[in-house]
Scaffold this motif. Structure first.
Motif, PDB file in Angstrom:
ATOM      1  N   VAL A 115       0.843  -1.203   0.000  1.00 25.80           N
ATOM      2  CA  VAL A 115       0.000   0.000   0.000  1.00 25.80           C
ATOM      3  C   VAL A 115       0.876   1.250   0.000  1.00 25.80           C
ATOM      4  N   PHE A 116       1.873   1.267   0.873  1.00 28.15           N
ATOM      5  CA  PHE A 116       2.763   2.423   1.002  1.00 28.15           C
ATOM      6  C   PHE A 116       3.534   2.676  -0.294  1.00 28.15           C
ATOM      7  N   GLU A 117       4.074   1.611  -0.891  1.00 30.82           N
ATOM      8  CA  GLU A 117       4.820   1.748  -2.148  1.00 30.82           C
ATOM      9  C   GLU A 117       3.916   2.221  -3.285  1.00 30.82           C
ATOM     10  N   ASN A 118       2.672   1.732  -3.288  1.00 31.38           N
ATOM     11  CA  ASN A 118       1.711   2.148  -4.304  1.00 31.38           C
ATOM     12  C   ASN A 118       1.424   3.639  -4.184  1.00 31.38           C
ATOM     13  N   LEU A 119       1.221   4.114  -2.959  1.00 23.61           N
ATOM     14  CA  LEU A 119       0.982   5.541  -2.745  1.00 23.61           C
ATOM     15  C   LEU A 119       2.209   6.358  -3.145  1.00 23.61           C
ATOM     16  N   LYS A 120       3.381   5.849  -2.812  1.00 21.96           N
ATOM     17  CA  LYS A 120       4.629   6.549  -3.123  1.00 21.96           C
ATOM     18  C   LYS A 120       4.818   6.681  -4.640  1.00 21.96           C
ATOM     19  N   ARG A 121       4.442   5.616  -5.374  1.00 23.11           N
ATOM     20  CA  ARG A 121       4.572   5.623  -6.831  1.00 23.11           C
ATOM     21  C   ARG A 121       3.534   6.552  -7.475  1.00 23.11           C
ATOM     22  N   ASP A 122       2.283   6.492  -6.994  1.00 21.66           N
ATOM     23  CA  ASP A 122       1.206   7.279  -7.603  1.00 21.66           C
ATOM     24  C   ASP A 122       1.225   8.747  -7.204  1.00 21.66           C
ATOM     25  N   LYS A 123       1.646   9.041  -5.987  1.00 21.09           N
ATOM     26  CA  LYS A 123       1.643  10.423  -5.485  1.00 21.09           C
ATOM     27  C   LYS A 123       2.992  10.782  -4.872  1.00 21.09           C
ATOM     28  N   PRO A 124       4.054  10.840  -5.683  1.00 21.89           N
ATOM     29  CA  PRO A 124       5.384  11.112  -5.112  1.00 21.89           C
ATOM     30  C   PRO A 124       5.482  12.466  -4.430  1.00 21.89           C
ATOM     31  N   SER A 125       4.681  13.434  -4.860  1.00 21.45           N
ATOM     32  CA  SER A 125       4.746  14.768  -4.258  1.00 21.45           C
ATOM     33  C   SER A 125       4.362  14.738  -2.777  1.00 21.45           C
ATOM     34  N   MET A 126       3.519  13.771  -2.394  1.00 27.29           N
ATOM     35  CA  MET A 126       3.126  13.646  -0.981  1.00 27.29           C
ATOM     36  C   MET A 126       4.333  13.312  -0.114  1.00 27.29           C
ATOM     37  N   PHE A 127       5.232  12.513  -0.630  1.00 26.50           N
ATOM     38  CA  PHE A 127       6.352  12.036   0.158  1.00 26.50           C
ATOM     39  C   PHE A 127       7.527  13.017   0.144  1.00 26.50           C
ATOM     40  N   ASN A 128       7.503  13.975  -0.784  1.00 27.69           N
ATOM     41  CA  ASN A 128       8.561  14.979  -0.852  1.00 27.69           C
ATOM     42  C   ASN A 128       8.243  16.188   0.020  1.00 27.69           C
ATOM     43  N   SER A 129       6.993  16.294   0.467  1.00 28.13           N
ATOM     44  CA  SER A 129       6.595  17.425   1.295  1.00 28.13           C
ATOM     45  C   SER A 129       6.246  16.928   2.692  1.00 28.13           C
ATOM     46  N   GLU A 130       5.663  17.803   3.461  1.00 27.58           N
ATOM     47  CA  GLU A 130       5.299  17.456   4.840  1.00 27.58           C
ATOM     48  C   GLU A 130       3.811  17.112   4.947  1.00 27.58           C
ATOM     49  N   ILE A 131       3.244  16.549   3.899  1.00 24.84           N
ATOM     50  CA  ILE A 131       1.810  16.268   3.905  1.00 24.84           C
ATOM     51  C   ILE A 131       1.467  15.123   4.849  1.00 24.84           C
ATOM     52  N   ILE A 132       2.262  14.071   4.871  1.00 23.43           N
ATOM     53  CA  ILE A 132       1.970  12.940   5.761  1.00 23.43           C
ATOM     54  C   ILE A 132       2.409  13.316   7.169  1.00 23.43           C
ATOM     55  N   LYS A 133       1.429  13.430   8.044  1.00 22.85           N
ATOM     56  CA  LYS A 133       1.699  13.843   9.421  1.00 22.85           C
ATOM     57  C   LYS A 133       1.918  12.631  10.322  1.00 22.85           C
ATOM     58  N   ASN A 134       0.988  11.686  10.279  1.00 23.59           N
ATOM     59  CA  ASN A 134       1.031  10.527  11.164  1.00 23.59           C
ATOM     60  C   ASN A 134       0.511   9.292  10.450  1.00 23.59           C
ATOM     61  N   ILE A 135       0.954   8.126  10.922  1.00 24.55           N
ATOM     62  CA  ILE A 135       0.417   6.858  10.442  1.00 24.55           C
ATOM     63  C   ILE A 135       0.029   6.046  11.665  1.00 24.55           C
ATOM     64  N   TYR A 136      -1.220   5.585  11.678  1.00 24.26           N
ATOM     65  CA  TYR A 136      -1.732   4.769  12.771  1.00 24.26           C
ATOM     66  C   TYR A 136      -2.235   3.450  12.214  1.00 24.26           C
ATOM     67  N   ILE A 137      -2.164   2.419  13.026  1.00 27.69           N
ATOM     68  CA  ILE A 137      -2.711   1.117  12.644  1.00 27.69           C
ATOM     69  C   ILE A 137      -3.551   0.620  13.817  1.00 27.69           C
ATOM     70  N   SER A 138      -4.692  -0.011  13.506  1.00 33.47           N
ATOM     71  CA  SER A 138      -5.554  -0.508  14.584  1.00 33.47           C
ATOM     72  C   SER A 138      -6.447  -1.624  14.083  1.00 33.47           C
ATOM     73  N   GLY A 139      -6.960  -2.382  15.030  1.00 35.06           N
ATOM     74  CA  GLY A 139      -8.011  -3.352  14.750  1.00 35.06           C
ATOM     75  C   GLY A 139      -9.329  -2.603  14.695  1.00 35.06           C
ATOM     76  N   THR A 140     -10.382  -3.272  14.298  1.00 38.43           N
ATOM     77  CA  THR A 140     -11.677  -2.614  14.166  1.00 38.43           C
ATOM     78  C   THR A 140     -12.142  -1.993  15.478  1.00 38.43           C
TER      79      THR A 140
END
Length: 172
Positions: free
Chosen positions: A138-163
């Protein structure tokens, strides 16, 4: 400001869910859909049952020639997120590939109005390796499709959780 994110990704280990796939096609494409493992296949009869509110599937795939009829179901399918879309691979002539991908664990990536992306990458019963593989894809797909997101400070946090469990913050 955030950018619109929309697309699909094939998870290597699937989501752990049993996806019910319906295909709106006729003649040869309907036969291909049945042979590929689609749960429901039909043309006018399937469209009539959807109009009555009988929606017993998780993904709807259609051939381009049937979209004229499926387009009339936009009021019913749109709010449920089931409307076929060529950009997401659910309107295609390659029915076999679309059905196999949907059954194997293809998930849609999209952001909400606040810019958050919520996506299922597996089950709690999955081992660590499977969840990590799915997350990386998922992360690599986002990085490939939207590289500008990873070059800027757009991604603030990443969380993972169960339902129904507290979330864990991941370090980027």
């Amino acid at each position: 400001l955030f950018r619109s994110i929309k697309g699909v990704v094939n998870l290597p280990n699937g989501t752990g869910k049993n996806i019910r796939v319906a295909v709106v096609a006729k003649d040869e494409n309907a036969k291909k859909a049945k042979d590929s493992g689609a749960d429901i296949v039909g043309d006018k009869t399937l469209i009539q049952s959807i109009e009555k509110g009988e929606i017993n599937f998780d993904r709807l795939i259609a051939t381009p020639d049937m979209m004229v009829m499926v387009g009339k179901l936009g009021q019913i399918l749109g709010p449920k997120g089931l409307m076929p879309n060529p950009k997401l691979g659910s309107v295609t002539d390659n029915i076999k590939k679309a059905v196999i991908d949907a059954k194997a664990g293809q998930v849609e990536i999209k952001n909400d109005k606040d810019g958050n992306i919520g996506i299922s990458i597996g089950r709690k019963s999955f081992d660590e390796k499977k969840l990590l593989e799915n997350f990386k894809v998922v992360f690599e797909n986002l990085k490939r499709d939207k590289p500008s997101m990873f070059n800027s400070e757009i991604i603030k946090n990443i969380y993972i959780s169960g339902t129904m469990s507290p979330s864990l913050k991941l370090s980027i």
